[in-house]
Write an enzyme that holds these catalytic residues in place. Structure first.
Site, PDB file in Angstrom:
ATOM      1  N   ASN A  87      34.122 -29.677 -22.931  1.00 18.12           N
ATOM      2  CA  ASN A  87      33.109 -30.249 -21.919  1.00 18.12           C
ATOM      3  C   ASN A  87      31.965 -31.099 -22.600  1.00 18.12           C
ATOM      4  OD1 ASN A  87      31.560 -28.062 -23.327  1.00 18.12           O
ATOM      5  ND2 ASN A  87      30.982 -27.050 -21.552  1.00 18.12           N
TER       6      ASN A  87
ATOM      7  N   SER B 259      33.594 -14.193 -35.970  1.00 21.69           N
ATOM      8  CA  SER B 259      32.443 -14.599 -37.134  1.00 21.69           C
ATOM      9  C   SER B 259      32.185 -13.515 -38.055  1.00 21.69           C
ATOM     10  CB  SER B 259      31.344 -15.154 -36.287  1.00 21.69           C
ATOM     11  OG  SER B 259      30.345 -15.176 -37.362  1.00 21.69           O
TER      12      SER B 259
ATOM     13  N   TYR C 155      23.595 -14.036 -29.961  1.00 19.57           N
ATOM     14  CA  TYR C 155      25.071 -15.013 -30.480  1.00 19.57           C
ATOM     15  C   TYR C 155      26.071 -13.753 -31.080  1.00 19.57           C
ATOM     16  CZ  TYR C 155      28.227 -17.238 -33.822  1.00 19.57           C
ATOM     17  OH  TYR C 155      29.143 -17.285 -34.552  1.00 19.57           O
TER      18      TYR C 155
ATOM     19  N   LYS D 216      30.190 -12.366 -29.882  1.00 14.50           N
ATOM     20  CA  LYS D 216      31.320 -12.365 -30.680  1.00 14.50           C
ATOM     21  C   LYS D 216      31.788 -10.836 -30.857  1.00 14.50           C
ATOM     22  CE  LYS D 216      31.691 -16.645 -31.780  1.00 14.50           C
ATOM     23  NZ  LYS D 216      32.902 -17.455 -31.373  1.00 14.50           N
TER      24      LYS D 216
ATOM     25  N   LEU E 210      22.918 -24.749 -43.112  1.00 12.91           N
ATOM     26  CA  LEU E 210      22.687 -25.177 -44.485  1.00 12.91           C
ATOM     27  C   LEU E 210      23.010 -26.576 -44.970  1.00 12.91           C
ATOM     28  CD1 LEU E 210      20.862 -25.043 -47.057  1.00 12.91           C
ATOM     29  CD2 LEU E 210      22.860 -23.458 -48.019  1.00 12.91           C
TER      30      LEU E 210
ATOM     31  N   ARG F 205      26.288 -16.401 -49.444  1.00 17.91           N
ATOM     32  CA  ARG F 205      27.337 -16.664 -48.397  1.00 17.91           C
ATOM     33  C   ARG F 205      28.572 -17.197 -48.884  1.00 17.91           C
ATOM     34  NH1 ARG F 205      23.552 -14.786 -45.987  1.00 17.91           N
ATOM     35  NH2 ARG F 205      22.562 -15.245 -44.160  1.00 17.91           N
TER      36      ARG F 205
ATOM     37  N   ASP G 146      18.302 -13.309 -41.015  1.00 20.01           N
ATOM     38  CA  ASP G 146      19.005 -13.501 -41.863  1.00 20.01           C
ATOM     39  C   ASP G 146      19.470 -12.589 -42.739  1.00 20.01           C
ATOM     40  OD1 ASP G 146      19.771 -16.610 -42.177  1.00 20.01           O
ATOM     41  OD2 ASP G 146      17.976 -17.036 -43.209  1.00 20.01           O
TER      42      ASP G 146
HETATM   43  C1  UD1 Z   1      25.077 -17.710 -39.295  1.00 19.16           C
HETATM   44  C2  UD1 Z   1      25.967 -16.503 -39.174  1.00 19.16           C
HETATM   45  C3  UD1 Z   1      27.505 -16.977 -38.851  1.00 19.16           C
HETATM   46  C4  UD1 Z   1      27.350 -18.174 -37.658  1.00 19.16           C
HETATM   47  C5  UD1 Z   1      26.382 -19.119 -37.909  1.00 19.16           C
HETATM   48  C6  UD1 Z   1      26.580 -19.991 -36.819  1.00 19.16           C
HETATM   49  C7  UD1 Z   1      25.893 -14.349 -40.539  1.00 19.16           C
HETATM   50  C8  UD1 Z   1      25.833 -13.989 -41.729  1.00 19.16           C
HETATM   51  N1  UD1 Z   1      26.308 -15.797 -40.411  1.00 19.16           N
HETATM   52  O1  UD1 Z   1      25.544 -18.187 -40.486  1.00 19.16           O
HETATM   53  O2  UD1 Z   1      28.353 -16.131 -38.628  1.00 19.16           O
HETATM   54  O3  UD1 Z   1      28.775 -18.377 -37.337  1.00 19.16           O
HETATM   55  O4  UD1 Z   1      25.184 -18.580 -38.213  1.00 19.16           O
HETATM   56  O5  UD1 Z   1      25.505 -20.987 -36.872  1.00 19.16           O
HETATM   57  O6  UD1 Z   1      25.178 -14.127 -39.634  1.00 19.16           O
HETATM   58  N2  UD1 Z   1      19.342 -22.016 -44.934  1.00 19.16           N
HETATM   59  C9  UD1 Z   1      17.997 -22.529 -45.735  1.00 19.16           C
HETATM   60  N3  UD1 Z   1      17.556 -23.466 -45.045  1.00 19.16           N
HETATM   61  C10 UD1 Z   1      17.916 -24.189 -44.078  1.00 19.16           C
HETATM   62  C11 UD1 Z   1      19.224 -23.659 -43.440  1.00 19.16           C
HETATM   63  C12 UD1 Z   1      19.851 -22.573 -43.835  1.00 19.16           C
HETATM   64  O7  UD1 Z   1      17.745 -21.974 -46.711  1.00 19.16           O
HETATM   65  O8  UD1 Z   1      17.482 -25.211 -43.455  1.00 19.16           O
HETATM   66  C13 UD1 Z   1      19.879 -20.649 -45.640  1.00 19.16           C
HETATM   67  C14 UD1 Z   1      19.927 -19.352 -44.506  1.00 19.16           C
HETATM   68  O9  UD1 Z   1      18.750 -18.865 -44.535  1.00 19.16           O
HETATM   69  C15 UD1 Z   1      21.341 -18.877 -45.197  1.00 19.16           C
HETATM   70  C16 UD1 Z   1      22.302 -20.153 -45.597  1.00 19.16           C
HETATM   71  O10 UD1 Z   1      21.443 -21.158 -45.891  1.00 19.16           O
HETATM   72  O11 UD1 Z   1      20.944 -17.906 -46.206  1.00 19.16           O
HETATM   73  C17 UD1 Z   1      23.109 -20.428 -44.668  1.00 19.16           C
HETATM   74  O12 UD1 Z   1      22.749 -20.527 -43.297  1.00 19.16           O
HETATM   75  P1  UD1 Z   1      23.483 -21.212 -42.130  1.00 19.16           P
HETATM   76  O13 UD1 Z   1      24.055 -22.533 -42.278  1.00 19.16           O
HETATM   77  O14 UD1 Z   1      22.535 -21.198 -41.018  1.00 19.16           O
HETATM   78  O15 UD1 Z   1      24.420 -20.118 -41.745  1.00 19.16           O
HETATM   79  P2  UD1 Z   1      24.144 -18.449 -41.689  1.00 19.16           P
HETATM   80  O16 UD1 Z   1      22.849 -18.290 -40.918  1.00 19.16           O
HETATM   81  O17 UD1 Z   1      24.766 -17.790 -42.788  1.00 19.16           O
END
Ligand code: UD1
Length: 345
Positions: free
Chosen positions: A36, A129, A154, A158, A206, A237, A303
């Site tokens: 969609n 997930s 969210y 799941k 990230l 991760r 987190d």
């Molecule tokens: C989370 C969920 C995952 C879900 C996803 C959807 C968990 C373990 N994982 O992933 O199942 O599908 O969201 O979006 O719950 N980070 C930074 N700076 C940033 C962005 C991220 O430091 O600007 C760090 C976060 O703190 C984290 C890592 O990067 O440690 C990954 O973050 P992100 O890509 O958002 O994924 P998750 O939170 O692991």
């Protein structure tokens, strides 16, 4: 053209869905997309067509609407299996707007299952997930690691969806077989750089935040905390290349169509390797040749400090193993970002 079967891909214009469409087609299936476009863009269809040298059918409907789904099943006929990607996935937004998440993520699954049953379509791959494990007590997490109370709506959607699928499998008479794939953190883009992640607005995840910072769209990355109990203090991760992840869906569909799957099966889909946020930043700098502007900031609420997959079950039972690593994932994400910029010129 004779194919191995028609596979309906909900959310097929999205990030993971679009990569799965490519792998399905290249494995000899006929993918048909439902989307969609609330969190995806038409340009993904052009990217898919450019890679495959052919258009893939796309039905622009909302998966929560039973009547619209029925029409697609009716018009398509002979659907061998369904891969259900379509869902919202922003953790923070789900806290602010929980009903939106329950309606879309749970509602679409229920509607889809209902229509699948009506049309006697019995094979389903569901996008789950690693979020279902919450903050795990043991690492790496296996499929037997207890599902913990979700820390966001969210995550709860799941868990609820997995519960619905389990209840259905245990009910009398349901013929639907489901493989739920518990994704770890997908990153990267297709090697052609014609499809990839297209976050709307400021990215939550990230890797798109890193590539947008490196290309100048964002000023700097904030690393969300370096005071965790991990090797360098930042979160850990399991980053899986989206092309590997897409291939896991082909393996799951193969298994379902061969009649080898139990009525419900869950698999961790990751690399088995944990990497910290700071390692991701350093690896990005290495493969892109770009210096990344970043600062250390406070923790992000909700987190999980550390999570990565035990992949034994996927390796042994599915025969699935990742082929690409963090470097390839980040290099391809960077190529994709460069390509997006060039196409805007
Ligand atoms: C989370 C969920 C995952 C879900 C996803 C959807 C968990 C373990 N994982 O992933 O199942 O599908 O969201 O979006 O719950 N980070 C930074 N700076 C940033 C962005 C991220 O430091 O600007 C760090 C976060 O703190 C984290 C890592 O990067 O440690 C990954 O973050 P992100 O890509 O958002 O994924 P998750 O939170 O692991």
């Amino acid at each position: 053209m004779e194919t191995k079967g028609k596979i309906l891909v909900t959310g097929g214009a999205g990030y993971i869905g679009s990569h799965a469409v490519i792998e399905l087609f290249q494995a000899g299936y006929e993918p048909v997309i439902i989307d969609n476009f609330v969190n995806s863009q038409e340009s993904a269809l052009a990217g898919i067509a450019a890679i495959l040298n052919t258009d893939v059918t796309c039905h622009r409907i909302d998966c929560t609407e039973v009547a619209a789904l029925r029409e697609v099943f009716q018009n398509e006929g002979n659907i061998a299996g369904v891969i259900h990607f379509a869902a919202y996935k922003a953790v923070g937004e789900s806290v602010r707007e929980p009903l939106k998440y329950y309606h879309n993520n749970v509602g679409s699954l229920v509607a889809l299952l209902q229509v699948m049953a009506e049309f006697n379509v019995t094979n389903l791959v569901f996008s789950s997930s690693c979020t279902v494990y919450g903050v795990p007590d043991q690492l790496p997490v296996t499929e037997e690691t207890p599902v913990k109370k979700a820390n966001s709506p969210y995550g709860n959607t799941k868990q609820i969806c997995e519960d619905i699928l389990t209840d259905l499998a245990n009910s009398d008479g349901s013929k639907i077989h489901t493989i739920a794939l518990r994704y770890f953190n997908p990153i990267g883009a297709h090697p052609s750089a014609k499809i990839g992640e297209l976050p709307l607005g400021v990215p939550n995840n990230l890797v798109p935040f890193i590539t947008q910072t490196a290309i100048g769209i964002r000023e700097k990355l904030t690393v969300f905390g370096t005071d965790y109990d991990t090797s360098d203090g930042s979160n850990v991760r399991d980053y899986i290349h989206v092309v590997d992840l897409a291939k896991a869906h082909v393996v799951a569909i193969d298994r379902l169509l061969a009649g080898k799957a139990k009525q419900i099966e869950m698999f961790n889909i990751g690399t088995g390797q944990g990497n910290s946020v700071l390692e991701v930043v350093k690896t990005f700098e290495k493969v892109s040749g770009q210096k990344l502007n970043y600062e250390i900031g406070p923790r992000r609420a909700g987190d999980v400090p550390k999570i990565y997959a035990d992949v034994t079950k996927a390796t042994q039972e599915l025969g699935f193993k990742t082929e690409l690593g963090l470097e390839e994932g980040l290099a391809s994400a960077w190529q994709w970002e460069l390509n997006l910029k060039n196409n805007k010129k």
